[in-house]
Design a protein around this motif. Structure first.
Motif: not given
Lengths: 426, 253
Positions: A232-247, B52-63
């Motif tokens: 979850y942390l590596e692949e799904f968690a959004p990168k935000n403050r809470i995740t950082e805090l957990i890490e 193909n929306r691969m940019n979705d993988l990059i968190e900071i990328c806004k389209v």
């Protein structure tokens, strides 16, 4: 002109630089030798102290299985046989151990034998019921004091009042040695029995099984949770403050002293949830909490090590995120996660403090057969034995250390094997 | 004149606060090869990965802006990215076969999309995809060997087969030959030429010769802007813009 000056400078500095190289190599080599020497010394001490625990002393005893003394007949059923008066047979055998013993001498002779002798005499008879009304020469276990004397662990040149065996008993032992009625054999009790108050029949199996059950609990609890959390942390968690805090806090938890987890187990698992004390279930739960951060960190590292191009490839053919992660990333990270888990388990195996807190330090003379039965654990057993005054336990504790070390080496070997076997090169 | 397959309109891309693409508008025709060229960091790969929306993988990328594939908007929250990607295959710069057998590599896509009902059908798709990618004859006796045991060029064709297997309409290629030697490159280029008959292909390339050889349309990107787009022949012989002229004649980039 300029060129030649530069060349000279390079050459003069080159000597200094290569000296630096040499020095550094030398430092490194010294450090390595030093640590190796310490390790060898440690292993030598443990081994030289403990190897005698793998031997026990046995004494030849003549037992008269007289049917009158036993209150049995040759036709007695098996159930009756169980109830035979074996203690009377033993008493008689000890009275006749040496010719012409006085009453006080008999008491002294009795102390040369292990408490287990009754059972040995009985077991011998139950295995061979045809010996009724015959005299049998049986090898029985000697008392730990005799054992330690013959192994040279206790000294005979100290004043009598500071010895376990007095002068008369010493002369008896000498006589036995002379008559070849005593010898040392492999100590099977050490590997078949649980703890005991009597060193000569104390074994490591009870605590070994306890450790095994505990580790099983740790594995069952921590492996799935760690995999889930790290995926979850590596692949799904959004990168935000809470995740950082957990890490950050996972890393912090990895550094929390283990006794704190013991307190948690005592306060929450035992007192609030009322789980049974001294059991591998509780011990394993506490150790699982303790090792989780370590395992999560290792799992995340191995998930991170999977090249992102693999996940991209899966996503590009239209896999969902979950499919990409569980079809490709997790299987590739599995050897790494297993290695991390085994390292975590090894850490849990050696942990003593939290187990003391939840009562796994109790004296348990039985071999546990389940997760909810009171049991000891190897490191706690070592602690208990080191603490006890009986000299016979000193070699036992060293031997138990050997057992736990071999256990650890084996776990690490499995980890290395798994890593080499399944590791992929990119 | 063939129909337009992809219609981009005013596409802006930001990486955090840094703008990487500035109002890209483009019309990509069906069953043609369109080459995106330009110096490094000009945003051509970024644009490709928007499709193909691969940019979705990059968190900071806004389209932002609009990209329509078959008249359907894809830059939207509602877009089903998974079915979009089954329609638009992608081949990456570095060959990235799964560390599985050759067969499983190709079979993965059809399996997860449930395109096949039986083992025979799956085998058929795998074989035909490998044939279309021009790899079948080389690997037909060792389909169970790991895909990573193939040579670089073969791996790349395996990746193409993997993309074809889900029956896409568009194939995106992100510098597919940059890690390959000239012979493997020539094979892939030939393959692209054949694939053009059935698929719409967009290829990002650093090699101007490659763009000239394989594409019908060429788009020149510079510093995040689309400078010029047109028939490949025209771009390489008589471009309108001086920047394009400078780039293709090797004066910068």
């Amino acid at each position: 002109m300029n060129n030649s000056i530069a060349k000279e400078k390079i050459i003069s500095l080159r000597k200094k630089r290569s000296l630096e190289d040499m020095r550094f190599k030398y430092y490194g080599f010294t450090a390595m030798c030093l640590s190796l020497a310490v390790l060898v010394f440690l292993l030598y001490t443990i081994f030289s102290k403990g190897y005698t625990a793998f031997q026990k002393t046995i004494v030849l005893l003549e037992v008269d299985y007289n049917q009158e003394v036993l209150k049995l007949t040759p036709d007695s059923s098996d159930e009756d046989m169980e109830k035979g008066k074996f203690f009377r047979v033993k008493k008689q055998a000890i009275e006749n151990f040496f010719p012409d013993l006085s009453k006080s001498d008999i008491k002294l002779v009795k102390k040369l034998f292990s408490i287990n002798v009754d059972k040995e005499i009985k077991d011998y008879f139950l295995d061979n019921p045809e010996v009724i009304n015959t005299k049998q020469q049986i090898w029985v276990t000697a008392h730990s004091d005799v054992d330690q004397l013959l192994k040279g662990n206790s000294r005979r040149d100290v004043p009598e009042d500071r010895r376990k065996l007095n002068d008369i008993q010493l002369s008896y032992v000498d006589q036995l040695v002379e008559e070849n009625r005593v010898k040392q054999v492999f100590n099977n009790f050490f590997f078949t029995k649980a703890d005991s108050r009597h060193p000569e029949i104390a074994g490591v199996v009870g605590s070994f099984m306890g450790s095994l059950f505990t580790l099983f609990t740790v594995f069952i609890l921590s492996f799935p949770i760690a995999i889930g959390a790290s995926v979850y942390l590596e692949e799904f968690a959004p990168k935000n403050r809470i995740t950082e805090l957990i890490e950050v806090n996972i890393s912090n938890l990895a550094a929390v002293p283990s006794i704190v987890f013991g307190l948690l187990g005592l306060g929450v698992l035992l007192n609030v949830f009322g789980l049974p004390r001294s059991t591998p279930l509780v011990g394993g739960s506490v150790l699982a909490l303790m090792t989780l951060p370590t395992i999560i960190i290792a799992c995340r590292a191995s998930l991170k090590a999977v090249p992102p191009s693999i996940k991209e490839g899966a996503l590009a053919v239209g896999a969902t995120k979950t499919q990409a992660v569980f079809h490709h990333v997790v299987p590739l990270a599995l050897p790494g996660t297993l290695t991390g888990t085994i390292i975590g388990l090894a850490q849990a195996l050696g942990e003593t403090a939290p187990l003391i807190m939840i009562g796994m330090i109790a004296f348990i003379p039985n071999i546990p057969t389940g997760l909810t039965e009171p049991s000891a654990a190897l490191p706690v057993q070592i602690y208990l034995w080191v603490e006890s005054a009986e000299r016979g336990f000193q070699e036992k504790s060293a031997a138990a250390i050997m057992v736990i070390l071999i256990f650890l080496f084996m776990m690490n070997a499995i980890a290395v094997f798994l890593r080499n076997r399944f590791e992929r090169k990119w | 004149m063939s129909n337009s397959k992809i219609l981009a309109n005013g596409v802006d891309v930001y990486y955090g606060s840094k703008q990487a693409l500035f109002g890209i508008s483009m019309d990509i025709k069906e069953k043609e090869v369109t080459a995106l060229i330009g110096p490094s960091g000009c945003g051509k790969s970024t644009f490709l990965r928007c499709i193909n929306r691969m940019n979705d993988l990059i968190e900071i990328c806004k389209v932002s802006g609009s990209i329509k594939v078959d008249n359907e908007e894809i830059i939207s929250e509602k877009t089903d990215v998974v079915s979009l990607r089954s329609k638009i295959g992608m081949v990456f710069q570095k060959p990235n076969p799964f560390p599985k057998s050759i067969f499983d590599n190709v079979a993965y896509g059809p399996t997860i999309h449930g395109l096949v009902d039986s083992k025979n059908e799956l085998e058929e798709i795998v074989h035909s995809s490998l044939k279309k990618a021009g790899l079948f004859d080389e690997v037909k006796d060792r389909l169970n060997e790991p895909g990573t045991s193939l040579s670089g060029g073969q791996q790349q064709r395996l990746c193409i087969a993997r993309a074809i297997a889900v029956n896409p309409e568009i194939i995106l290629m992100d510098e597919p030959c940059s890690a390959l030697d000239p012979i493997a490159t020539a094979i892939i280029e030939e393959l692209i030429d054949e694939l053009r008959l059935n698929y719409t292909i967009i290829i990002v390339t650093h090699s101007m010769q490659q763009a000239a050889r394989v594409s019908q349309k060429t788009c020149f990107f510079h510093l995040g802007e689309l400078i010029e787009t047109g028939e490949t022949n025209k771009i390489f012989t008589n471009p309108d813009n001086t920047k394009t002229q400078d780039y293709i004649t090797g004066r910068f980039g």
